[in-house]
Design a protein around this motif. Structure first.
Motif, PDB file in Angstrom:
ATOM      1  N   ALA A 159      65.222  36.936  39.301  1.00  0.00           N
ATOM      2  CA  ALA A 159      65.537  35.770  38.464  1.00  0.00           C
ATOM      3  C   ALA A 159      64.271  35.004  38.094  1.00  0.00           C
ATOM      4  N   GLY A 160      63.373  34.845  39.055  1.00  0.00           N
ATOM      5  CA  GLY A 160      62.121  34.144  38.765  1.00  0.00           C
ATOM      6  C   GLY A 160      61.268  34.896  37.762  1.00  0.00           C
ATOM      7  N   GLN A 161      61.159  36.219  37.930  1.00  0.00           N
ATOM      8  CA  GLN A 161      60.371  37.006  36.973  1.00  0.00           C
ATOM      9  C   GLN A 161      60.998  36.952  35.584  1.00  0.00           C
ATOM     10  N   GLY A 162      62.329  36.831  35.527  1.00  0.00           N
ATOM     11  CA  GLY A 162      63.004  36.774  34.235  1.00  0.00           C
ATOM     12  C   GLY A 162      62.632  35.572  33.392  1.00  0.00           C
ATOM     13  N   THR A 163      62.089  34.532  34.030  1.00  0.00           N
ATOM     14  CA  THR A 163      61.668  33.362  33.241  1.00  0.00           C
ATOM     15  C   THR A 163      60.542  33.720  32.285  1.00  0.00           C
ATOM     16  N   THR A 164      59.777  34.769  32.604  1.00  0.00           N
ATOM     17  CA  THR A 164      58.769  35.273  31.663  1.00  0.00           C
ATOM     18  C   THR A 164      59.439  35.680  30.362  1.00  0.00           C
ATOM     19  N   GLY A 165      60.596  36.316  30.466  1.00  0.00           N
ATOM     20  CA  GLY A 165      61.332  36.754  29.284  1.00  0.00           C
ATOM     21  C   GLY A 165      61.854  35.605  28.455  1.00  0.00           C
ATOM     22  N   LEU A 166      62.278  34.519  29.111  1.00  0.00           N
ATOM     23  CA  LEU A 166      62.715  33.344  28.355  1.00  0.00           C
ATOM     24  C   LEU A 166      61.581  32.809  27.489  1.00  0.00           C
ATOM     25  N   GLU A 167      60.383  32.759  28.070  1.00  0.00           N
ATOM     26  CA  GLU A 167      59.224  32.272  27.315  1.00  0.00           C
ATOM     27  C   GLU A 167      58.852  33.235  26.193  1.00  0.00           C
ATOM     28  N   ILE A 168      58.924  34.534  26.467  1.00  0.00           N
ATOM     29  CA  ILE A 168      58.611  35.523  25.425  1.00  0.00           C
ATOM     30  C   ILE A 168      59.558  35.360  24.244  1.00  0.00           C
ATOM     31  N   ALA A 169      60.838  35.159  24.518  1.00  0.00           N
ATOM     32  CA  ALA A 169      61.813  34.989  23.441  1.00  0.00           C
ATOM     33  C   ALA A 169      61.449  33.803  22.561  1.00  0.00           C
ATOM     34  N   GLU A 170      61.089  32.687  23.187  1.00  0.00           N
ATOM     35  CA  GLU A 170      60.702  31.493  22.425  1.00  0.00           C
ATOM     36  C   GLU A 170      59.422  31.722  21.639  1.00  0.00           C
TER      37      GLU A 170
END
Length: 333
Positions: A159-170
């Protein structure tokens, strides 16, 4: 057959919750670009710069995501890692005021061992291929009552690593990119799986793809066969950060459902990508942290679209290895 997402260990809600816990503790790392890299690849290249994250890699995201959920009476944490997860967990434990024991291979880069010590962790070294790190970890955890935080096969970490993906999407949306492969340096798959889940929810036109070093392409082979495959070798690559035996039981079903085909790069290509990142982006990468960029630059025919996003996952490089990369490839990038 791919597993239905309802059976998976991590959801987008878990990733969003991790982002809230990380707010004020982790950095929102930039997305970098250079026309020189675009020319090498023959398309637009965007680089997510996780070496600028706390402790020099994306691993702090997962470390803090896990440690921040522990109760205040926790006796401490234990983890095993070649270096980046070690530092991420050690830093998170220090911020929580918790003892940390980190089990590291004796052949890990000395810089990573020293940094883990410097963050206040007790480092226990083991001989890779001769001693069982899981046995050592289980024994110490039982004896001291420590909470084990696995490097990738832990829902809190994913879940923590997935926050990288949230930023990439933005950031991809800000850059006008809505269709692209997102190439991710991949060991056990925590970062790849987390990013894939985030992109599914926030940027469905972006597709995560794992990049691995030669002889350690267990994820690529597992995606091809539909079952978890293991690597025969335990060492022998410069990419120590992503030399794992096999994908995780939690990470593989997510990657199987959401990831594109795996990519494989050589150590030499990673060294060349390190030189390119330093000279063109002023970004320091370690070999394992350069695998995605190496795939984007030197395997352009294996990804699709007018743009590609490479996740540069870590920059904790041994100075001699970094010097070698620049000496050999500075004139070619």
């Amino acid at each position: 057959m791919a597993k239905d997402k309802v059976t998976e260990a991590v959801t987008i809600d878990d990733i969003r919750a991790a982002a809230r816990r990380l707010d004020g503790h982790a950095r929102r790392t930039p997305m970098l670009s250079s026309p020189f890299l675009d020319e090498i690849s023959g398309r637009r290249v965007l680089v997510k710069a996780e070496p600028l994250q706390v402790t020099g890699s994306f691993k702090f995201r997962g470390g803090w995501s896990a440690v921040s959920q522990l109760p205040s009476d926790c006796a401490g944490v234990i983890a095993f890692s070649s270096g980046n997860h070690a530092q991420g967990v050690a830093m998170a434990a220090k911020m929580r005021g918790l003892p940390a024991v980190i089990i590291m291979p004796s052949d890990a880069p000395q810089l990573k061992i020293r940094n883990t010590h410097a963050l206040g962790a007790e480092v226990v070294l083991y001989a890779r291929g001769k001693e069982d790190r899981d046995e050592i970890g289980d024994r110490l955890a039982r004896e001291r009552g420590l909470e084990l935080i696995k490097p990738f096969d832990d829902a809190r970490v994913i879940a923590g690593q997935g926050t990288t993906g949230l930023e990439i999407a933005e950031q991809a949306a800000e850059a006008g990119v809505d269709q692209a492969d997102v190439i991710v340096c991949c060991g056990g798959g925590g970062l790849t799986a987390g990013i894939a889940l985030a992109l599914e929810a926030e940027a469905p036109g972006l597709r995560a793809r794992p990049a691995e070093p030669e002889r350690f392409d267990d994820v690529r082979r597992s995606l091809e066969t539909g079952q978890i495959e293991r690597n025969a070798a335990e060492g022998g690559s410069l990419c120590d950060a992503i030399m794992t035996p096999a994908p995780g039981k939690l990470t593989f079903p997510i990657m199987q459902r959401l990831s594109g085909p795996g990519l494989v790069v050589t150590d030499e290509e990673c060294l060349q990508a390190m030189a390119a990142a330093f000279l063109r982006l002023k970004l320091v990468l370690e070999p394992g942290g350069a695998a995605a960029l190496a795939a984007a630059l030197y395997h352009p025919g294996e990804s699709e679209g007018d743009a590609v996003i490479a996740v540069a996952s870590g920059g904790n490089v041994d100075p001699r290895v970094f010097q070698d990369a620049l000496t050999r490839y500075a004139d070619s990038v």
